[in-house]
Motif scaffolding. Sequence first.
Motif, PDB file in Angstrom:
ATOM      1  N   ARG A   1       0.890  -1.160  -0.084  1.00 16.82           N
ATOM      2  CA  ARG A   1      -0.051  -0.085  -0.116  1.00 16.82           C
ATOM      3  C   ARG A   1       0.959   1.128   0.126  1.00 16.82           C
ATOM      4  O   ARG A   1       0.443   2.295  -0.596  1.00 16.82           O
TER       5      ARG A   1
ATOM      6  N   PHE B   1       1.475   1.421  -3.795  1.00 20.55           N
ATOM      7  CA  PHE B   1       0.295   1.887  -4.545  1.00 20.55           C
ATOM      8  C   PHE B   1      -0.822   2.519  -4.004  1.00 20.55           C
ATOM      9  O   PHE B   1      -1.495   2.008  -3.234  1.00 20.55           O
TER      10      PHE B   1
ATOM     11  N   MET C   1      -4.137   1.298  -3.622  1.00 22.42           N
ATOM     12  CA  MET C   1      -4.800   0.259  -2.507  1.00 22.42           C
ATOM     13  C   MET C   1      -5.173   1.153  -1.267  1.00 22.42           C
ATOM     14  O   MET C   1      -4.712   1.724  -0.612  1.00 22.42           O
TER      15      MET C   1
ATOM     16  N   THR D   1      -8.511  -6.024  -0.478  1.00 24.30           N
ATOM     17  CA  THR D   1      -7.941  -4.530  -0.692  1.00 24.30           C
ATOM     18  C   THR D   1      -9.109  -3.980  -1.275  1.00 24.30           C
ATOM     19  O   THR D   1      -9.787  -4.494  -2.492  1.00 24.30           O
TER      20      THR D   1
ATOM     21  N   LEU E   1      -9.865  -1.076  -3.694  1.00 21.04           N
ATOM     22  CA  LEU E   1      -9.111   0.163  -4.738  1.00 21.04           C
ATOM     23  C   LEU E   1      -9.939   1.348  -5.033  1.00 21.04           C
ATOM     24  O   LEU E   1     -11.158   1.416  -5.056  1.00 21.04           O
TER      25      LEU E   1
ATOM     26  N   GLU F   1     -10.221  -0.310 -12.657  1.00 18.01           N
ATOM     27  CA  GLU F   1      -8.708  -0.885 -12.228  1.00 18.01           C
ATOM     28  C   GLU F   1      -8.924  -2.266 -11.455  1.00 18.01           C
ATOM     29  O   GLU F   1      -7.937  -3.034 -11.656  1.00 18.01           O
ATOM     30  N   ARG F   2      -9.819  -2.270 -10.680  1.00 21.35           N
ATOM     31  CA  ARG F   2     -10.063  -3.515  -9.826  1.00 21.35           C
ATOM     32  C   ARG F   2     -10.210  -4.784 -10.773  1.00 21.35           C
ATOM     33  O   ARG F   2      -9.548  -5.637 -10.710  1.00 21.35           O
TER      34      ARG F   2
ATOM     35  N   LEU G   1      -7.031  -5.508 -12.587  1.00 16.94           N
ATOM     36  CA  LEU G   1      -6.144  -6.181 -11.523  1.00 16.94           C
ATOM     37  C   LEU G   1      -6.287  -7.548 -11.590  1.00 16.94           C
ATOM     38  O   LEU G   1      -5.432  -8.441 -11.531  1.00 16.94           O
TER      39      LEU G   1
ATOM     40  N   GLU H   1       1.584  -8.120  -6.441  1.00 22.31           N
ATOM     41  CA  GLU H   1       2.465  -7.042  -6.668  1.00 22.31           C
ATOM     42  C   GLU H   1       2.720  -6.810  -7.993  1.00 22.31           C
ATOM     43  O   GLU H   1       2.601  -5.404  -8.287  1.00 22.31           O
TER      44      GLU H   1
ATOM     45  N   PHE I   1      -0.492  -5.137  -9.553  1.00 24.06           N
ATOM     46  CA  PHE I   1      -0.807  -3.739  -9.149  1.00 24.06           C
ATOM     47  C   PHE I   1       0.149  -2.989  -9.911  1.00 24.06           C
ATOM     48  O   PHE I   1      -0.156  -1.854 -10.301  1.00 24.06           O
TER      49      PHE I   1
END
Length: 443
Positions: free
Chosen positions: A356, A359, A362, A374, A376, A389-390, A393, A433, A436
Amino acid sequence: MKAPHIKIKPPGPKAREIIQRDDRYLATSTKTSPLAVKRAKGAVVEDVDGNLYIDFTSGVAVANLGHVNEDVLEAVQAQLQDLWHFAGTDFYYDVQVEAAELLARLTPGDFPKKVFFTNSGTESVEAAIKLARWNREGKQFLAFMNSFHGRTMGSLALTASKRVQRERFAPWMPGVHHVPYAYCYRCPYKLTYPECDLWCAKTIEETYLRGLVPPKELAAIFFEPLQGEGGYVLPPPGWTKEIERIARENEILLIADEVQTGIGRTGAMFAVEHTGVVPDVITLAKGLGSGLPIGAIVFDARLDFGVKGAHSNTFGGNAVACAATVATLKIIEREGLQKRASVLGERMHKRLEEMRTLFPIMGDNRGIGLMRATELVHASEGKEPAVKERNQLIDEALSRGLILLPCGESAVRYAPPLTIEEDLLESGLDVLEESFKALPKAS
Ligand SMILES: Cc1ncc(COP(=O)(O)O)c(C=O)c1O
Protein backbone atom coordinates in the motif's frame (compact mmCIF):
# COMPACT_ATOMS: atom_id res chain seq x y z
CA MET A 1 5.60 -28.50 -11.82
CA LYS A 2 5.37 -25.42 -9.64
CA ALA A 3 2.64 -22.78 -9.74
CA PRO A 4 2.36 -20.22 -11.09
CA HIS A 5 3.23 -21.49 -14.54
CA ILE A 6 1.56 -19.87 -17.54
CA LYS A 7 2.27 -21.71 -20.80
CA ILE A 8 -0.32 -19.90 -22.83
CA LYS A 9 -2.14 -16.68 -22.00
CA PRO A 10 -5.57 -17.58 -20.59
CA PRO A 11 -8.01 -18.28 -22.02
CA GLY A 12 -6.09 -20.76 -24.20
CA PRO A 13 -7.76 -22.59 -27.11
CA LYS A 14 -9.28 -25.40 -25.00
CA ALA A 15 -10.62 -22.91 -22.45
CA ARG A 16 -12.08 -20.74 -25.23
CA GLU A 17 -13.92 -23.73 -26.66
CA ILE A 18 -15.49 -24.58 -23.25
CA ILE A 19 -16.38 -20.95 -22.61
CA GLN A 20 -18.14 -20.77 -25.98
CA ARG A 21 -20.23 -23.89 -25.22
CA ASP A 22 -20.90 -22.64 -21.68
CA ASP A 23 -22.15 -19.31 -23.07
CA ARG A 24 -24.46 -21.22 -25.38
CA TYR A 25 -25.98 -23.62 -22.82
CA LEU A 26 -25.60 -22.20 -19.32
CA ALA A 27 -27.71 -19.45 -17.83
CA THR A 28 -25.93 -16.17 -17.27
CA SER A 29 -24.71 -16.10 -13.68
CA THR A 30 -21.76 -14.33 -12.06
CA LYS A 31 -18.69 -15.48 -14.02
CA THR A 32 -15.77 -13.09 -13.58
CA SER A 33 -12.71 -14.80 -15.12
CA PRO A 34 -12.13 -16.79 -18.32
CA LEU A 35 -10.68 -19.71 -16.35
CA ALA A 36 -11.67 -23.25 -17.37
CA VAL A 37 -10.48 -25.61 -14.64
CA LYS A 38 -9.30 -29.15 -15.32
CA ARG A 39 -8.16 -30.21 -11.86
CA ALA A 40 -7.08 -28.72 -8.56
CA LYS A 41 -5.01 -29.92 -5.65
CA GLY A 42 -4.30 -28.00 -2.46
CA ALA A 43 -3.96 -24.35 -3.45
CA VAL A 44 -2.95 -25.09 -7.05
CA VAL A 45 -5.35 -25.11 -9.97
CA GLU A 46 -4.62 -26.46 -13.45
CA ASP A 47 -6.61 -25.19 -16.40
CA VAL A 48 -7.53 -27.17 -19.50
CA ASP A 49 -4.60 -25.67 -21.42
CA GLY A 50 -2.02 -26.80 -18.86
CA ASN A 51 -1.54 -23.47 -17.04
CA LEU A 52 -0.96 -23.68 -13.28
CA TYR A 53 -2.41 -21.05 -10.94
CA ILE A 54 -2.24 -20.19 -7.26
CA ASP A 55 -5.75 -20.09 -5.86
CA PHE A 56 -6.60 -17.09 -3.67
CA THR A 57 -10.33 -17.89 -3.84
CA SER A 58 -10.77 -21.48 -2.56
CA GLY A 59 -13.63 -21.68 -5.08
CA VAL A 60 -15.39 -18.82 -3.21
CA ALA A 61 -14.34 -19.77 0.34
CA VAL A 62 -15.29 -23.43 -0.04
CA ALA A 63 -12.06 -25.44 -0.31
CA ASN A 64 -10.77 -24.28 3.08
CA LEU A 65 -8.74 -27.50 3.40
CA GLY A 66 -7.36 -27.10 -0.11
CA HIS A 67 -8.77 -28.78 -3.19
CA VAL A 68 -9.24 -32.58 -3.09
CA ASN A 69 -8.02 -32.99 0.48
CA GLU A 70 -6.77 -36.57 0.91
CA ASP A 71 -8.53 -37.23 4.23
CA VAL A 72 -11.85 -35.88 3.01
CA LEU A 73 -11.45 -37.90 -0.19
CA GLU A 74 -10.91 -41.06 1.84
CA ALA A 75 -13.98 -40.40 4.01
CA VAL A 76 -16.11 -39.68 0.93
CA GLN A 77 -14.87 -42.78 -0.91
CA ALA A 78 -15.63 -44.97 2.11
CA GLN A 79 -19.14 -43.49 2.36
CA LEU A 80 -19.72 -43.97 -1.38
CA GLN A 81 -19.22 -47.71 -0.89
CA ASP A 82 -22.06 -47.90 1.65
CA LEU A 83 -24.74 -45.30 1.13
CA TRP A 84 -25.18 -42.22 -1.05
CA HIS A 85 -28.67 -41.02 -0.28
CA PHE A 86 -31.53 -42.05 1.93
CA ALA A 87 -33.55 -38.89 2.68
CA GLY A 88 -32.04 -37.98 6.03
CA THR A 89 -35.13 -35.97 6.93
CA ASP A 90 -37.38 -39.03 6.62
CA PHE A 91 -35.09 -41.83 7.83
CA TYR A 92 -32.10 -42.28 10.08
CA TYR A 93 -28.38 -42.86 9.53
CA ASP A 94 -25.35 -42.40 11.70
CA VAL A 95 -23.14 -40.08 9.66
CA GLN A 96 -25.81 -37.36 9.65
CA VAL A 97 -26.13 -37.53 13.45
CA GLU A 98 -22.34 -37.45 13.77
CA ALA A 99 -22.12 -34.29 11.64
CA ALA A 100 -24.87 -32.65 13.74
CA GLU A 101 -23.20 -33.65 17.02
CA LEU A 102 -19.94 -32.11 15.85
CA LEU A 103 -21.63 -28.87 14.80
CA ALA A 104 -23.54 -28.64 18.08
CA ARG A 105 -20.31 -29.08 20.02
CA LEU A 106 -18.16 -26.73 17.92
CA THR A 107 -20.52 -23.77 17.60
CA PRO A 108 -20.47 -21.14 20.38
CA GLY A 109 -23.03 -21.43 23.17
CA ASP A 110 -23.09 -23.74 26.14
CA PHE A 111 -26.68 -24.92 25.69
CA PRO A 112 -28.42 -27.80 23.88
CA LYS A 113 -28.47 -27.22 20.12
CA LYS A 114 -30.10 -28.77 17.08
CA VAL A 115 -29.18 -28.81 13.41
CA PHE A 116 -31.12 -28.73 10.14
CA PHE A 117 -29.11 -29.68 7.06
CA THR A 118 -29.58 -27.91 3.74
CA ASN A 119 -27.88 -27.90 0.34
CA SER A 120 -26.60 -24.33 0.05
CA GLY A 121 -26.12 -21.02 1.80
CA THR A 122 -29.35 -19.53 0.55
CA GLU A 123 -31.31 -22.58 1.69
CA SER A 124 -29.76 -22.24 5.15
CA VAL A 125 -30.90 -18.62 5.28
CA GLU A 126 -34.41 -19.63 4.15
CA ALA A 127 -34.52 -22.23 6.92
CA ALA A 128 -33.40 -19.60 9.46
CA ILE A 129 -36.12 -17.20 8.27
CA LYS A 130 -38.74 -19.91 8.78
CA LEU A 131 -37.36 -20.94 12.17
CA ALA A 132 -37.48 -17.31 13.35
CA ARG A 133 -41.04 -16.79 12.14
CA TRP A 134 -42.10 -20.11 13.62
CA ASN A 135 -40.90 -19.03 17.04
CA ARG A 136 -41.73 -15.36 17.19
CA GLU A 137 -44.94 -13.45 17.20
CA GLY A 138 -43.19 -10.70 15.26
CA LYS A 139 -42.66 -11.73 11.64
CA GLN A 140 -40.35 -8.99 10.35
CA PHE A 141 -36.58 -8.79 10.09
CA LEU A 142 -33.73 -6.39 10.51
CA ALA A 143 -30.78 -6.77 8.15
CA PHE A 144 -27.86 -4.61 7.07
CA MET A 145 -27.05 -2.53 4.04
CA ASN A 146 -24.32 -4.06 1.92
CA SER A 147 -25.16 -7.55 3.19
CA PHE A 148 -25.36 -10.70 1.12
CA HIS A 149 -27.53 -13.58 2.30
CA GLY A 150 -28.40 -15.31 -0.97
CA ARG A 151 -30.59 -15.06 -4.02
CA THR A 152 -33.80 -17.02 -3.39
CA MET A 153 -36.89 -15.01 -2.59
CA GLY A 154 -36.55 -14.95 1.20
CA SER A 155 -32.79 -14.50 1.42
CA LEU A 156 -32.86 -12.01 -1.47
CA ALA A 157 -35.10 -9.76 0.61
CA LEU A 158 -32.32 -9.66 3.23
CA THR A 159 -29.57 -9.11 0.65
CA ALA A 160 -28.71 -5.44 0.02
CA SER A 161 -25.31 -5.56 -1.62
CA LYS A 162 -25.72 -4.78 -5.33
CA ARG A 163 -28.69 -3.37 -7.15
CA VAL A 164 -28.43 -5.96 -9.93
CA GLN A 165 -29.17 -8.72 -7.42
CA ARG A 166 -32.62 -7.26 -6.59
CA GLU A 167 -33.54 -5.45 -9.81
CA ARG A 168 -36.68 -6.76 -11.57
CA PHE A 169 -37.36 -9.33 -8.84
CA ALA A 170 -39.71 -7.24 -6.72
CA PRO A 171 -41.93 -7.56 -4.84
CA TRP A 172 -39.42 -8.86 -2.34
CA MET A 173 -40.50 -10.72 0.79
CA PRO A 174 -42.18 -8.02 2.85
CA GLY A 175 -41.13 -7.01 6.34
CA VAL A 176 -37.36 -6.61 5.94
CA HIS A 177 -35.79 -3.38 7.22
CA HIS A 178 -32.22 -2.49 6.35
CA VAL A 179 -29.93 -0.38 8.51
CA PRO A 180 -26.36 0.74 7.74
CA TYR A 181 -23.53 -1.66 8.61
CA ALA A 182 -20.31 -0.75 10.42
CA TYR A 183 -18.33 0.13 7.29
CA CYS A 184 -15.67 2.31 8.94
CA TYR A 185 -13.72 3.05 5.75
CA ARG A 186 -16.88 4.67 4.36
CA CYS A 187 -18.76 5.40 7.54
CA PRO A 188 -22.42 5.94 6.60
CA TYR A 189 -22.62 8.56 9.36
CA LYS A 190 -19.25 10.16 8.43
CA LEU A 191 -17.92 9.46 11.94
CA THR A 192 -14.63 7.98 13.09
CA TYR A 193 -14.07 4.98 15.36
CA PRO A 194 -13.73 4.95 18.37
CA GLU A 195 -14.96 8.55 18.92
CA CYS A 196 -18.21 7.52 17.18
CA ASP A 197 -18.99 5.39 20.26
CA LEU A 198 -20.50 2.81 17.88
CA TRP A 199 -23.28 5.14 16.79
CA CYS A 200 -24.10 2.89 13.81
CA ALA A 201 -25.10 0.16 16.29
CA LYS A 202 -26.68 2.37 18.95
CA THR A 203 -28.85 4.24 16.48
CA ILE A 204 -30.59 0.98 15.59
CA GLU A 205 -32.29 1.13 18.97
CA GLU A 206 -32.45 4.88 19.33
CA THR A 207 -33.78 5.61 15.85
CA TYR A 208 -35.07 2.57 14.00
CA LEU A 209 -36.65 0.56 16.82
CA ARG A 210 -38.12 3.73 18.27
CA GLY A 211 -39.56 5.23 15.13
CA LEU A 212 -39.68 2.63 12.37
CA VAL A 213 -40.43 -0.88 13.60
CA PRO A 214 -41.55 -1.84 17.12
CA PRO A 215 -39.21 -4.57 18.44
CA LYS A 216 -42.08 -6.94 19.11
CA GLU A 217 -42.87 -6.91 15.38
CA LEU A 218 -39.39 -8.27 14.68
CA ALA A 219 -38.57 -11.96 14.50
CA ALA A 220 -34.81 -11.65 14.11
CA ILE A 221 -31.75 -9.60 13.27
CA PHE A 222 -29.68 -11.17 10.49
CA PHE A 223 -26.02 -10.17 10.32
CA GLU A 224 -22.73 -11.28 8.79
CA PRO A 225 -19.90 -11.13 11.36
CA LEU A 226 -17.77 -9.85 8.47
CA GLN A 227 -19.59 -8.89 5.30
CA GLY A 228 -18.51 -11.17 2.46
CA GLU A 229 -19.81 -10.47 -1.01
CA GLY A 230 -20.48 -6.87 0.07
CA GLY A 231 -16.75 -6.13 0.30
CA TYR A 232 -15.14 -8.11 3.14
CA VAL A 233 -16.13 -5.36 5.56
CA LEU A 234 -14.99 -6.02 9.14
CA PRO A 235 -16.90 -4.20 11.90
CA PRO A 236 -14.82 -2.54 14.63
CA PRO A 237 -14.42 -4.07 18.10
CA GLY A 238 -17.57 -3.84 20.18
CA TRP A 239 -20.04 -3.52 17.29
CA THR A 240 -21.21 -7.13 17.29
CA LYS A 241 -21.56 -7.13 21.09
CA GLU A 242 -23.75 -4.04 20.81
CA ILE A 243 -25.95 -5.74 18.21
CA GLU A 244 -26.27 -8.71 20.57
CA ARG A 245 -27.26 -6.41 23.45
CA ILE A 246 -29.95 -4.78 21.32
CA ALA A 247 -31.29 -8.18 20.28
CA ARG A 248 -31.34 -9.51 23.84
CA GLU A 249 -32.85 -6.44 25.48
CA ASN A 250 -35.58 -6.26 22.87
CA GLU A 251 -36.18 -10.03 22.76
CA ILE A 252 -35.30 -10.39 19.10
CA LEU A 253 -33.56 -13.51 17.79
CA LEU A 254 -29.97 -13.02 16.65
CA ILE A 255 -28.97 -14.89 13.50
CA ALA A 256 -25.32 -14.94 12.41
CA ASP A 257 -24.86 -15.72 8.73
CA GLU A 258 -21.54 -17.57 8.73
CA VAL A 259 -21.95 -19.09 5.29
CA GLN A 260 -18.74 -17.41 4.14
CA THR A 261 -16.98 -16.67 7.46
CA GLY A 262 -17.41 -20.12 9.02
CA ILE A 263 -15.30 -23.27 9.10
CA GLY A 264 -11.98 -21.80 10.18
CA ARG A 265 -11.73 -19.09 7.53
CA THR A 266 -11.30 -16.09 9.86
CA GLY A 267 -8.90 -17.67 12.36
CA ALA A 268 -11.65 -19.16 14.51
CA MET A 269 -13.97 -22.03 13.65
CA PHE A 270 -16.79 -19.44 13.52
CA ALA A 271 -16.18 -15.69 13.15
CA VAL A 272 -18.50 -14.72 16.03
CA GLU A 273 -16.00 -16.37 18.37
CA HIS A 274 -13.76 -13.32 17.89
CA THR A 275 -16.49 -11.15 19.37
CA GLY A 276 -17.74 -13.20 22.32
CA VAL A 277 -21.25 -13.06 20.85
CA VAL A 278 -23.44 -16.16 21.00
CA PRO A 279 -26.16 -16.09 18.34
CA ASP A 280 -29.42 -18.04 18.59
CA VAL A 281 -28.96 -19.39 15.07
CA ILE A 282 -25.89 -19.79 12.84
CA THR A 283 -26.27 -20.36 9.12
CA LEU A 284 -23.57 -22.36 7.32
CA ALA A 285 -22.66 -23.76 3.88
CA LYS A 286 -19.60 -23.19 1.61
CA GLY A 287 -16.61 -24.70 3.51
CA LEU A 288 -18.75 -27.12 5.52
CA GLY A 289 -18.38 -29.99 3.05
CA SER A 290 -15.03 -28.96 1.51
CA GLY A 291 -16.68 -28.76 -1.90
CA LEU A 292 -19.52 -31.23 -1.56
CA PRO A 293 -22.75 -29.25 -1.47
CA ILE A 294 -24.08 -29.04 2.08
CA GLY A 295 -25.36 -26.30 4.36
CA ALA A 296 -26.79 -26.22 7.85
CA ILE A 297 -28.43 -24.13 10.50
CA VAL A 298 -27.31 -24.72 14.05
CA PHE A 299 -29.70 -23.35 16.65
CA ASP A 300 -30.76 -23.27 20.28
CA ALA A 301 -32.69 -26.55 20.68
CA ARG A 302 -35.56 -24.66 22.32
CA LEU A 303 -36.32 -23.12 18.93
CA ASP A 304 -36.90 -26.47 17.20
CA PHE A 305 -40.06 -26.66 15.06
CA GLY A 306 -41.20 -29.67 17.09
CA VAL A 307 -43.99 -30.41 14.58
CA LYS A 308 -43.40 -32.91 11.81
CA GLY A 309 -43.78 -31.44 8.34
CA ALA A 310 -43.30 -27.78 9.32
CA HIS A 311 -39.95 -27.82 7.56
CA SER A 312 -38.02 -30.45 5.62
CA ASN A 313 -36.25 -31.24 2.33
CA THR A 314 -35.03 -34.21 0.28
CA PHE A 315 -31.27 -33.90 -0.02
CA GLY A 316 -30.42 -32.13 3.26
CA GLY A 317 -27.97 -34.24 5.26
CA ASN A 318 -26.98 -36.30 2.23
CA ALA A 319 -24.81 -39.14 3.51
CA VAL A 320 -21.80 -38.41 1.28
CA ALA A 321 -21.89 -34.68 2.02
CA CYS A 322 -22.18 -35.46 5.75
CA ALA A 323 -19.13 -37.75 5.54
CA ALA A 324 -17.23 -34.84 3.97
CA THR A 325 -18.50 -32.54 6.73
CA VAL A 326 -17.44 -34.85 9.54
CA ALA A 327 -13.98 -35.22 7.99
CA THR A 328 -13.66 -31.47 7.37
CA LEU A 329 -14.55 -30.46 10.92
CA LYS A 330 -12.31 -33.13 12.45
CA ILE A 331 -9.33 -32.12 10.30
CA ILE A 332 -9.67 -28.41 11.15
CA GLU A 333 -9.92 -29.23 14.84
CA ARG A 334 -7.10 -31.79 14.80
CA GLU A 335 -4.69 -29.65 12.81
CA GLY A 336 -5.62 -26.30 14.34
CA LEU A 337 -6.12 -24.80 10.90
CA GLN A 338 -7.95 -21.80 12.38
CA LYS A 339 -4.72 -20.79 14.10
CA ARG A 340 -2.82 -21.29 10.87
CA ALA A 341 -5.30 -18.97 9.13
CA SER A 342 -4.61 -16.35 11.80
CA VAL A 343 -0.83 -16.53 11.45
CA LEU A 344 -0.84 -16.56 7.64
CA GLY A 345 -3.49 -13.83 7.60
CA GLU A 346 -1.29 -11.55 9.69
CA ARG A 347 1.61 -12.19 7.36
CA MET A 348 -0.56 -11.45 4.35
CA HIS A 349 -1.78 -8.21 5.91
CA LYS A 350 1.80 -7.08 6.58
CA ARG A 351 2.73 -7.67 2.93
CA LEU A 352 -0.40 -5.89 1.75
CA GLU A 353 0.35 -2.89 3.94
CA GLU A 354 3.88 -2.75 2.51
CA MET A 355 2.40 -2.77 -0.97
CA ARG A 356 0.00 0.00 0.00
CA THR A 357 2.97 2.33 0.50
CA LEU A 358 3.87 1.71 -3.16
CA PHE A 359 0.40 1.79 -4.72
CA PRO A 360 -1.92 4.64 -3.66
CA ILE A 361 -4.77 2.82 -5.44
CA MET A 362 -4.80 0.38 -2.49
CA GLY A 363 -7.23 2.37 -0.38
CA ASP A 364 -7.94 -0.06 2.42
CA ASN A 365 -6.53 -3.47 3.38
CA ARG A 366 -8.92 -5.21 5.73
CA GLY A 367 -10.20 -8.53 7.01
CA ILE A 368 -9.24 -11.17 9.49
CA GLY A 369 -7.57 -14.57 9.24
CA LEU A 370 -7.48 -15.67 5.62
CA MET A 371 -10.53 -13.60 4.70
CA ARG A 372 -8.94 -10.40 3.48
CA ALA A 373 -9.48 -7.77 0.84
CA THR A 374 -8.15 -4.58 -0.67
CA GLU A 375 -10.51 -1.80 -1.66
CA LEU A 376 -9.20 -0.02 -4.74
CA VAL A 377 -9.81 3.72 -4.87
CA HIS A 378 -8.68 6.79 -6.75
CA ALA A 379 -6.81 8.36 -3.83
CA SER A 380 -6.51 11.68 -5.65
CA GLU A 381 -10.30 11.88 -5.97
CA GLY A 382 -11.14 11.21 -2.33
CA LYS A 383 -11.77 7.46 -2.29
CA GLU A 384 -13.69 7.28 -5.58
CA PRO A 385 -14.13 3.51 -6.17
CA ALA A 386 -11.62 2.30 -8.80
CA VAL A 387 -13.90 -0.29 -10.38
CA LYS A 388 -12.22 -0.51 -13.80
CA GLU A 389 -8.78 -0.85 -12.21
CA ARG A 390 -10.06 -3.55 -9.80
CA ASN A 391 -11.34 -5.55 -12.76
CA GLN A 392 -8.07 -5.02 -14.62
CA LEU A 393 -6.13 -6.17 -11.55
CA ILE A 394 -8.03 -9.47 -11.54
CA ASP A 395 -7.24 -9.94 -15.27
CA GLU A 396 -3.56 -9.04 -14.78
CA ALA A 397 -3.30 -11.51 -11.90
CA LEU A 398 -4.93 -14.31 -13.88
CA SER A 399 -2.59 -13.80 -16.81
CA ARG A 400 0.33 -14.20 -14.35
CA GLY A 401 -1.12 -17.27 -12.63
CA LEU A 402 -3.07 -15.98 -9.62
CA ILE A 403 -6.82 -16.50 -9.27
CA LEU A 404 -8.72 -13.67 -7.59
CA LEU A 405 -12.34 -12.68 -7.12
CA PRO A 406 -13.97 -9.27 -6.68
CA CYS A 407 -16.20 -8.20 -3.80
CA GLY A 408 -18.03 -5.01 -2.93
CA GLU A 409 -17.97 -2.20 -5.47
CA SER A 410 -14.23 -1.98 -6.04
CA ALA A 411 -12.53 -4.50 -3.73
CA VAL A 412 -10.64 -7.66 -4.47
CA ARG A 413 -10.81 -10.56 -2.02
CA TYR A 414 -8.08 -12.90 -0.86
CA ALA A 415 -9.36 -16.21 0.51
CA PRO A 416 -6.75 -18.91 -0.14
CA PRO A 417 -7.10 -22.40 1.37
CA LEU A 418 -6.15 -22.44 5.05
CA THR A 419 -3.63 -25.13 4.12
CA ILE A 420 -1.78 -23.07 1.52
CA GLU A 421 2.00 -23.62 1.73
CA GLU A 422 3.90 -20.59 3.01
CA ASP A 423 6.05 -20.25 -0.11
CA LEU A 424 2.96 -20.49 -2.32
CA LEU A 425 1.29 -17.72 -0.32
CA GLU A 426 4.38 -15.55 -0.79
CA SER A 427 4.50 -16.34 -4.53
CA GLY A 428 0.83 -15.41 -4.78
CA LEU A 429 1.54 -12.08 -3.08
CA ASP A 430 4.50 -11.53 -5.45
CA VAL A 431 2.14 -12.01 -8.40
CA LEU A 432 -0.34 -9.65 -6.78
CA GLU A 433 2.36 -6.99 -6.45
CA GLU A 434 3.34 -7.44 -10.11
CA SER A 435 -0.32 -7.09 -11.06
CA PHE A 436 -0.70 -3.84 -9.12
CA LYS A 437 2.46 -2.61 -10.87
CA ALA A 438 0.81 -3.27 -14.22
CA LEU A 439 -2.13 -0.92 -13.48
CA PRO A 440 -2.09 2.58 -14.94
CA LYS A 441 0.03 4.92 -12.78
CA ALA A 442 -2.46 7.75 -12.28
CA SER A 443 -4.11 6.92 -8.97
C1 LIG B 1 -22.85 -14.71 3.87
C2 LIG B 1 -23.52 -15.48 2.77
N1 LIG B 1 -24.76 -15.93 2.95
C3 LIG B 1 -25.39 -16.64 2.00
C4 LIG B 1 -24.78 -16.93 0.80
C5 LIG B 1 -25.51 -17.73 -0.24
O1 LIG B 1 -24.90 -18.95 -0.39
P1 LIG B 1 -25.17 -19.85 -1.69
O2 LIG B 1 -24.50 -19.19 -2.83
O3 LIG B 1 -24.58 -21.19 -1.34
O4 LIG B 1 -26.65 -19.91 -1.85
C6 LIG B 1 -23.48 -16.47 0.56
C7 LIG B 1 -22.82 -16.71 -0.73
O5 LIG B 1 -21.85 -16.12 -1.10
C8 LIG B 1 -22.82 -15.74 1.58
O6 LIG B 1 -21.58 -15.27 1.40
